[in-house]
Design a protein around this motif. Structure first.
Motif, PDB file in Angstrom:
ATOM      1  N   PRO A   1       1.783  -2.924   6.193  1.00  0.00           N
ATOM      2  CA  PRO A   1       0.556  -2.686   5.443  1.00  0.00           C
ATOM      3  C   PRO A   1      -0.253  -3.978   5.325  1.00  0.00           C
ATOM      4  CG  PRO A   1       2.444  -2.782   3.972  1.00  0.00           C
ATOM      5  CD  PRO A   1       2.976  -2.851   5.354  1.00  0.00           C
ATOM      6  N   ASP A   2      -1.564  -3.860   5.153  1.00  0.00           N
ATOM      7  CA  ASP A   2      -2.361  -5.070   4.944  1.00  0.00           C
ATOM      8  C   ASP A   2      -3.292  -4.925   3.751  1.00  0.00           C
ATOM      9  OD1 ASP A   2      -4.146  -3.271   5.953  1.00  0.00           O
ATOM     10  OD2 ASP A   2      -5.238  -4.747   7.145  1.00  0.00           O
ATOM     11  N   SER A   3      -3.212  -3.755   3.079  1.00  0.00           N
ATOM     12  CA  SER A   3      -4.155  -3.501   1.999  1.00  0.00           C
ATOM     13  C   SER A   3      -3.438  -2.740   0.883  1.00  0.00           C
ATOM     14  CB  SER A   3      -5.316  -2.663   2.543  1.00  0.00           C
ATOM     15  OG  SER A   3      -5.835  -1.831   1.524  1.00  0.00           O
TER      16      SER A   3
ATOM     17  N   GLU B   1       4.023  10.769  -6.628  1.00  0.00           N
ATOM     18  CA  GLU B   1       4.716  10.499  -5.363  1.00  0.00           C
ATOM     19  C   GLU B   1       5.598   9.255  -5.434  1.00  0.00           C
ATOM     20  OE1 GLU B   1       4.351  12.271  -2.412  1.00  0.00           O
ATOM     21  OE2 GLU B   1       3.262  13.771  -3.594  1.00  0.00           O
ATOM     22  N   TYR B   2       5.289   8.352  -6.374  1.00  0.00           N
ATOM     23  CA  TYR B   2       6.075   7.110  -6.412  1.00  0.00           C
ATOM     24  C   TYR B   2       7.530   7.422  -6.731  1.00  0.00           C
ATOM     25  CZ  TYR B   2       1.574   4.662  -6.754  1.00  0.00           C
ATOM     26  OH  TYR B   2       0.312   4.194  -6.526  1.00  0.00           O
ATOM     27  N   ARG B   3       8.422   6.803  -5.968  1.00  0.00           N
ATOM     28  CA  ARG B   3       9.837   7.067  -6.198  1.00  0.00           C
ATOM     29  C   ARG B   3      10.352   6.296  -7.414  1.00  0.00           C
ATOM     30  NH1 ARG B   3      14.443   8.905  -3.793  1.00  0.00           N
ATOM     31  NH2 ARG B   3      15.869   7.152  -3.661  1.00  0.00           N
TER      32      ARG B   3
ATOM     33  N   LEU C   1      -0.540   1.626  -1.362  1.00  0.00           N
ATOM     34  CA  LEU C   1      -0.008   2.143  -2.621  1.00  0.00           C
ATOM     35  C   LEU C   1      -0.922   3.164  -3.275  1.00  0.00           C
ATOM     36  CD1 LEU C   1       1.303  -1.116  -4.358  1.00  0.00           C
ATOM     37  CD2 LEU C   1       2.570   0.477  -2.930  1.00  0.00           C
ATOM     38  N   PHE C   2      -2.212   3.180  -2.868  1.00  0.00           N
ATOM     39  CA  PHE C   2      -3.167   3.987  -3.628  1.00  0.00           C
ATOM     40  C   PHE C   2      -3.872   5.073  -2.829  1.00  0.00           C
ATOM     41  CE2 PHE C   2      -3.315  -0.274  -5.830  1.00  0.00           C
ATOM     42  CZ  PHE C   2      -2.426   0.104  -6.810  1.00  0.00           C
ATOM     43  N   ASP C   3      -3.913   4.950  -1.496  1.00  0.00           N
ATOM     44  CA  ASP C   3      -4.589   5.960  -0.698  1.00  0.00           C
ATOM     45  C   ASP C   3      -3.640   7.150  -0.489  1.00  0.00           C
ATOM     46  OD1 ASP C   3      -6.730   6.838   1.181  1.00  0.00           O
ATOM     47  OD2 ASP C   3      -5.036   6.748   2.566  1.00  0.00           O
ATOM     48  N   PRO C   4      -4.035   8.360  -0.912  1.00  0.00           N
ATOM     49  CA  PRO C   4      -3.101   9.496  -0.865  1.00  0.00           C
ATOM     50  C   PRO C   4      -2.435   9.699   0.503  1.00  0.00           C
ATOM     51  CG  PRO C   4      -5.090  10.108  -2.039  1.00  0.00           C
ATOM     52  CD  PRO C   4      -5.320   8.729  -1.513  1.00  0.00           C
ATOM     53  N   GLU C   5      -3.222   9.526   1.593  1.00  0.00           N
ATOM     54  CA  GLU C   5      -2.626   9.744   2.917  1.00  0.00           C
ATOM     55  C   GLU C   5      -1.531   8.735   3.206  1.00  0.00           C
ATOM     56  OE1 GLU C   5      -5.285   9.971   6.275  1.00  0.00           O
ATOM     57  OE2 GLU C   5      -6.468  11.458   5.168  1.00  0.00           O
ATOM     58  N   GLN C   6      -1.846   7.462   2.892  1.00  0.00           N
ATOM     59  CA  GLN C   6      -0.857   6.414   3.153  1.00  0.00           C
ATOM     60  C   GLN C   6       0.357   6.560   2.242  1.00  0.00           C
ATOM     61  OE1 GLN C   6      -1.747   2.577   4.271  1.00  0.00           O
ATOM     62  NE2 GLN C   6      -3.928   2.876   4.548  1.00  0.00           N
ATOM     63  N   VAL C   7       0.097   6.953   1.001  1.00  0.00           N
ATOM     64  CA  VAL C   7       1.220   7.145   0.075  1.00  0.00           C
ATOM     65  C   VAL C   7       2.142   8.233   0.620  1.00  0.00           C
ATOM     66  CG1 VAL C   7       1.821   8.004  -2.215  1.00  0.00           C
ATOM     67  CG2 VAL C   7       0.032   6.288  -1.966  1.00  0.00           C
ATOM     68  N   ALA C   8       1.533   9.326   1.120  1.00  0.00           N
ATOM     69  CA  ALA C   8       2.348  10.406   1.679  1.00  0.00           C
ATOM     70  C   ALA C   8       3.154   9.897   2.867  1.00  0.00           C
ATOM     71  CB  ALA C   8       1.449  11.570   2.094  1.00  0.00           C
ATOM     72  N   LYS C   9       2.507   9.067   3.681  1.00  0.00           N
ATOM     73  CA  LYS C   9       3.190   8.541   4.867  1.00  0.00           C
ATOM     74  C   LYS C   9       4.406   7.692   4.472  1.00  0.00           C
ATOM     75  CE  LYS C   9       1.966   4.767   7.387  1.00  0.00           C
ATOM     76  NZ  LYS C   9       0.956   3.899   7.997  1.00  0.00           N
ATOM     77  N   TYR C  10       4.190   6.762   3.532  1.00  0.00           N
ATOM     78  CA  TYR C  10       5.296   5.874   3.152  1.00  0.00           C
ATOM     79  C   TYR C  10       6.374   6.608   2.365  1.00  0.00           C
ATOM     80  CZ  TYR C  10       2.612   1.930   4.851  1.00  0.00           C
ATOM     81  OH  TYR C  10       1.937   1.066   5.660  1.00  0.00           O
ATOM     82  N   THR C  11       5.951   7.639   1.632  1.00  0.00           N
ATOM     83  CA  THR C  11       6.949   8.429   0.916  1.00  0.00           C
ATOM     84  C   THR C  11       7.857   9.118   1.920  1.00  0.00           C
ATOM     85  OG1 THR C  11       5.445   8.758  -0.904  1.00  0.00           O
ATOM     86  CG2 THR C  11       7.263  10.290  -0.746  1.00  0.00           C
ATOM     87  N   ALA C  12       7.243   9.647   3.001  1.00  0.00           N
ATOM     88  CA  ALA C  12       8.049  10.312   4.028  1.00  0.00           C
ATOM     89  C   ALA C  12       8.968   9.316   4.729  1.00  0.00           C
ATOM     90  CB  ALA C  12       7.127  10.993   5.040  1.00  0.00           C
TER      91      ALA C  12
END
Lengths: 360, 433
Positions: A148-150, A211-213, A154-165
């Protein structure tokens, strides 16, 4: 019978009173004991033993977990000599006369310190001496193909979903850090007191918080990161470094965790070593602080905690792995200090935070 | 002062003894002599301080030394020495008189009251809680002894304990809850108001009654914990109670052994078991091969409840065991003689008779479960924001609004108090307490 008892009790009292006379006199004018109050896991404890052996000063060492805990203890009259408050707490304690001004003559090792770490907003008159400093950003596991660079991670829903997966996200259970990062991402000040800005940050966080674990800012570097309970974590650089140190192996000679300062910037903090105003052992306290500033000792502290020292003399001596967590000049310019909030603003932050925590 | 207290007592002592006059006299005599010993202790302590503080300049060892040095900075060392000498001499003289059996009770009582008043002054001026406690508790002890009332004397230590560690802090919290936290983190009591309580009941942002919500959520989790503990604990306690006598103690011992380890450590042990690469997942994947990828067990409601039930189950089992063990077996026989089937026997005979244990266990589990924050942080991964977490945040966390935290704490204390009162009420109904 009673008479004999009286004599016995009297002689015991006399002995207790005189016991101190028998103690060997000390060559230096150092006190026999020093009370030190520090963050948990925030020093190389062998240094304390080294100091005791070298100078014959017994050190009573206690730990606290938050600035507020330290503040509450001092206010309640706890008698510590050396304490290590963070920036904003140093400012508050100076304002309340809880800290004595260190006599810089007694701390010659100050010369090793980075000038820009000594001249700070919170302690312009140098009551205290900088100890360790750090910044918040994102720690990520090296297995990630695109780091990640931004703060969007942690805050963009798409990216959060990606990292959660991919394995889950930990964020810090700390209102100034998490809300501050959200404000930075939205382009606002980390010290914002504007309701509308904070509400935007809240709405954004409420969308992704479920979504945060984990919400962990206490021990994630030793529990969650080494065990790979998460794949990225909102983190302080020192803690990310600690996780890297803990996961060094043949497969990963540089550890499994790396750290980035997001392009929107990060929050900066610094702990200082201070002498309390009530300390009756100021000279010994200054002597001890000077001891901590010896470059090799400062390096040992960095190696043990993972945090960076403002000690320029220590830079060559620290574990090379830690140097990778030192922000570059360009990254340093992007860091911002957390400032104390006025009462009303604090309440606003507090309410917004309660909403986030109950929604998350 | 002394005489008013002692007359009532003398009567009571007289009633208790067979030979009223003599027995009553012996009682007074003994207690006054004890007061003499107490005076001797303070005289000696005063002397020790006199030697150590003004003469030797020591300040690190005995209680009150550091504070006296601070006093000397404001007054002078010679006045501190004079003060200590005066007190040591007065106490020494009083103790000698009392130990010889002279009637100086009035004077000793006056000295004790001076001690109590002095302890307040001392704390106000020097902020040395330990020293103030010593002076005040000593004065109180002398007064208790001079009252010649065995009951008062026996109750005195627990009264001091309750006063210092419960009543005083409770009033402190109550007072703080009416104040306002300043920018510097201090509590400003200059304009007391109910603002903090209003804030508890006001809607916040888009989330409604956040604080009430946190409260309800916490009580719900504590209730679930209690219910699960009861469901697991009851059969277990029943089973232990029906074991041969020498096995029972061993089983009870096994229930208690986890208590030898700190709750925090036991909770962290669950992290090692439940985490992704933890013991349970490796058992399921590598040994049994039941699942393909690790289960996410930590920071789920399951983990939170597991931790709470695990932590508090012994509080349920022990009182349950006690009331089941006391159960009169003949009642059960009588029930079956009257053709009650086992289910009916249980609900109509056994359960009502063990209700005291059920209530005691429930209250012992429920109250600490409401206040938990360690388990919700460690096993809940910080995902479950409960009352304990909110309080922690206000007092030692970034929230830092102590006055608001105090208001929340006060409400919590009062609700728990009501719950306990209900418990005692119910307890009386089922013939317990």
């Amino acid at each position: 019978m009673a008479k004999r008892l009286v004599v016995l009790v009297l002689s015991v009292a006399l002995l207790a009173a005189l016991a101190s006379l028998g103690a060997p006199s000390r060559a230096q004018q150092l006190d026999s004991v020093l009370y030190v109050y520090n963050w948990g896991d925030y020093i190389d404890e062998t240094l304390l033993i080294a100091y005791e052996q070298q100078f014959g000063v017994r050190i009573v060492y206690d730990n606290y977990a938050t600035n507020e805990e330290l503040f509450a203890k001092l206010q309640a009259g706890a008698e510590y000599d050396v304490i290590f408050p963070s920036d904003f707490m140093v400012a508050r304690m100076i304002a309340l006369n809880l800290i004595a001004k260190i006599d810089l003559e007694n701390v010659p090792n100050l010369k090793y310190l980075d000038k820009q770490a000594v001249d700070t907003w919170y302690d312009p008159e140098n009551y205290c001496v900088p100890y360790l400093w750090g910044t918040s950003g994102i720690a990520y596991h090296v297995s990630l193909e695109e780091p990640p660079d931004s703060w969007a991670a942690l805050f963009d829903p798409e990216q959060v979903a990606k990292y959660t997966a991919l394995g889950g996200i930990n964020v810090m259970d700390d209102q100034r850090e998490l809300l501050g990062a959200a404000l930075l991402y939205l382009g606002f000040s980390v010290n914002s007191t504007e309701r509308s800005e904070l509400e935007q940050a809240r709405d954004m966080l409420l969308r992704v918080a479920p979504e945060y674990r984990y919400f962990n800012s206490a021990d994630y570097q030793v529990t969650l990161l080494p065990a790979r309970e998460v794949i990225i974590s909102h983190a302080w650089n020192g803690n990310a470094a600690k996780a890297a140190l803990l996961t060094r192996s043949e497969a990963y000679p540089k550890g499994e965790w790396k750290f980035i300062t997001p392009k929107e910037g990060g929050l900066r903090f610094q702990e200082s070593a201070c002498v309390t105003a009530r300390s009756p052992r100021k000279a010994t306290a200054e002597h001890f602080i000077n001891f901590l500033l010896e470059p090799e000792n400062a390096a040992r502290i960095s190696n043990a905690t993972g945090y960076l020292s403002p000690n320029v003399g220590a830079r060559e001596l620290i574990d090379p792995l830690l140097r990778e967590f030192l922000p570059s000049e360009e990254e340093l310019a992007r860091l911002v200090w957390v400032r104390p909030l006025a009462s009303d603003a604090q309440r606003l932050w507090d309410e917004i935070w309660a909403e986030i925590r109950i929604g998350g | 002062m002394t005489t008013t207290i002692s007359t009532g007592v003398r009567n009571r002592a007289a009633q208790a003894a067979s030979s009223p006059e003599r027995a009553g006299y012996a009682y007074q005599h003994r207690f006054e002599r004890w007061a003499g010993w107490a005076m001797l202790v303070s005289a000696l302590y005063g002397t020790a301080l006199l030697v150590r503080v003004p003469l030797l300049g020591q300040k690190d060892f005995l209680p009150m030394e550091a504070a006296l040095h601070r006093l000397a900075e404001n007054l002078s060392m010679s006045s501190v020495a004079a003060l200590l000498t005066a007190f040591s001499l007065a106490d020494g003289w009083l103790s000698a008189r009392l130990l010889r059996g002279a009637a100086v009770g009035r004077m000793a009582a006056a000295r004790a009251w001076v001690g109590i008043a002095l302890s307040l002054l001392y704390f106000a001026a020097l902020r040395d809680f330990g020293g103030a406690l010593l002076i005040g508790a000593h004065g109180g002890a002398v007064l208790a002894l001079l009252s010649r009332n065995g009951g008062v004397i026996l109750a005195y230590p627990s009264l001091v304990w309750l006063g210092v560690f419960f009543v005083l802090p409770l009033f402190g919290v109550l007072a703080a809850s009416l104040g306002r936290t300043t920018e510097l983190g201090l509590i400003d009591l200059s304009a007391p108001s109910l603002e903090n309580y209003k804030r508890l009941l006001s809607p916040v942002g888009v989330s409604g009654l956040v604080y009430v919500n946190i409260f309800v959520r916490t009580v719900w989790i504590a209730f679930l914990t209690t219910a699960i503990c009861l469901v697991i604990g009851y059969p277990f306690a029943f089973w232990i109670a029906r074991q041969p006598e020498r096995w029972r103690n061993i089983w009870l011992m096994l229930v208690m052994i986890p208590f030898w380890t700190n709750l925090l450590i036991r909770t962290y042990a669950w992290v090692i078991i439940l985490r992704r690469d933890g013991a349970l997942n490796s058992l399921l994947i590598d040994v049994l091969g039941v699942i393909g990828r690790p289960l996410d067990l930590l920071n789920t409601p399951f983990a939170l409840l597991l931790g709470l039930v695990y932590g508090y189950l012994p509080f349920m089992v022990l009182p349950l065991y006690q009331s089941i063990e006391r159960l009169d077996k003949r009642m059960i026989e009588a029930a079956s003689d009257l053709y009650a089937d086992p289910v009916r026997t249980f609900w109509r005979v056994i359960f009502p008779l063990t209700l005291p244990g059920v209530l005691a266990g429930s209250i012992l589990v429920f109250i600490p479960a409401v206040g938990t924050y360690v388990v919700s942080n460690v096993l809940g991964g910080g995902r479950f924001f409960l009352v304990g977490n909110l309080l922690e945040q206000q007092f030692i966390g970034a929230g830092g609004d102590k006055a608001f935290g105090a208001a929340f704490g006060t409400v919590l204390t009062f609700l728990m108090l009501i719950a306990t009162l209900i418990y005692f009420r119910l307890g009386r109904k089922v013939g317990y307490t």
